[in-house]
Write an enzyme that holds these catalytic residues in place. Structure first.
Site, PDB file in Angstrom:
ATOM      1  CB  CYS A   1      34.042  46.738  39.637  1.00  5.93           C
ATOM      2  SG  CYS A   1      34.428  46.866  41.388  1.00  5.93           S
ATOM      3  CB  SER A   2      32.143  42.992  42.106  1.00  6.63           C
ATOM      4  OG  SER A   2      31.118  43.963  42.199  1.00  6.63           O
TER       5      SER A   2
END
Length: 351
Positions: free
Chosen positions: A137-138
């Site tokens: 993800c981030s």
């Protein structure tokens, strides 16, 4: 001398996304059950203290990140040269009996938008020593901030792809892929795609059947290729607000082999073709034709993975009509032909 199992070290911090942690961890833990060859799974925060996830869960790590530096330093010196010594957190001498087989996993979460400089510095110093560096993800924002993605292709959650590209122009951002593997560095898109990437790493270590066994146990789709889009048809398109359009979406999903031209779908919604096409796009964010393409592709993928039906039958039941039409759709969307897709993603026991 008994060799230690490969280490999977998961970095923890406040506001981490819990699924970015637990999803990959369940995959790696499942590998031990499926193959009999376990990973050593450990979690660590900067100071070794507990962290609270973005959903409010409290996670207690196994230790501080500094506790695992000796294990990381057991590997060969990275291409960029030795890790700098001196100052707080400086590295000890390499551990002569350690194993270089370390997978360092960096999850995402709200805190990646304004990361702790100490965490970024730790990653810059020690992450290159890992045999495999993984972000979910981030978490890619943390790797990029540490300069670890410069000159590499990378994936991240669709919400932050523009930010990653803007703030780190040296990174080649792939906005569509669910994960990207570039040398020792692997990055994945939003949340559940971390499971896909973890399955790919387990397959690399233990083979396809072990990875697919874990996927079935976790009740997820059999491992998706990394270049597949982040979105399924149902995720990529919003659910329409008006009931007639929602009914059309459901009809498409349940009848991929039907006549799904705009005129036919418009008739089901009791709208003119022009009005239907405009309304469908306005409420779902995609065109009827594109939605149909994605539904048919997903239907064909599932049959290739889970059934013994031949390619010709699958092409008919998925709405392509002919094997050649299905082949063209697969090559365009996934970069591989249906037969090769089945070879890669169908368990050997099902053949």
């Amino acid at each position: 001398m008994t060799l230690r199992p490969p280490l999977v070290l998961v970095v923890l911090f406040d506001d981490v996304q819990s699924l970015d942690v637990t999803g990959p961890v369940e995959v790696f833990a499942g590998a031990g059950l499926a193959s009999g060859s376990a990973y050593e799974i450990r979690t660590a925060s900067l100071d070794g203290g507990p962290v609270r996830t973005s959903s409010g869960l409290a996670l207690v790590p196994d230790g501080a990140l500094a506790d695992f530096v000796p294990r990381l330093m057991a590997g060969p010196v990275p291409a960029g040269g030795p890790v700098p010594a001196g100052g707080p957190g400086s590295a000890p001498a390499p551990d002569p009996v350690g194993t270089p087989d370390v997978t360092l996993l960096v999850p995402g979460g709200r805190a990646t938008r304004s990361p702790d400089p100490r965490l970024v510095d730790w990653l810059r110093r020690y992450a290159p020593r890992a045999a495999r560096l993984v972000s979910v993800c981030s978490g890619a924002l943390l790797l990029a901030e540490a300069g670890l993605l410069d000159g590499r292709r990378a994936a991240t959650h669709w919400l932050v792809t523009d930010r990653l590209a803007r703030d780190h122009p040296a990174v080649e951002v792939d906005p569509e892929a669910i994960y990207v593997r570039d040398g020792q560095v692997s990055t994945s898109a939003g949340v559940t795609s971390g499971i896909d990437l973890a399955l790919a790493l387990v397959e690399e270590d233990h083979g396809r059947d072990v990875a697919l066994s874990i996927a079935r146990h976790l009740v997820v789709f059999l491992r998706r290729p990394g270049n597949q889009s982040q979105f399924s048809a149902q995720l990529a398109a919003q659910s329409a607000r008006r009931e007639p359009l929602r009914d059309v979406q459901q009809y498409i999903s349940e009848h991929p082999a039907a006549d799904l031209c705009v005129e036919s779908l418009a008739a089901r919604a009791r709208l003119s073709p022009r009005h239907f096409a405009r309304a469908f796009h306005a409420e779902t964010g995609t065109t009827p034709g594109r939605y149909v393409e994605r539904v048919r592709l997903e239907h064909a993928r599932r049959l290739l993975e889970d059934s013994s039906d031949g390619v010709e039958r699958i092409s008919r039941t998925s709405g392509y009509g002919t094997p050649e039409a299905m082949r063209r759709a697969f090559v365009k969307a996934l970069g591989t032909a249906p037969a090769e897709y089945r070879r890669r993603f169908r368990p050997a026991t099902a053949r």
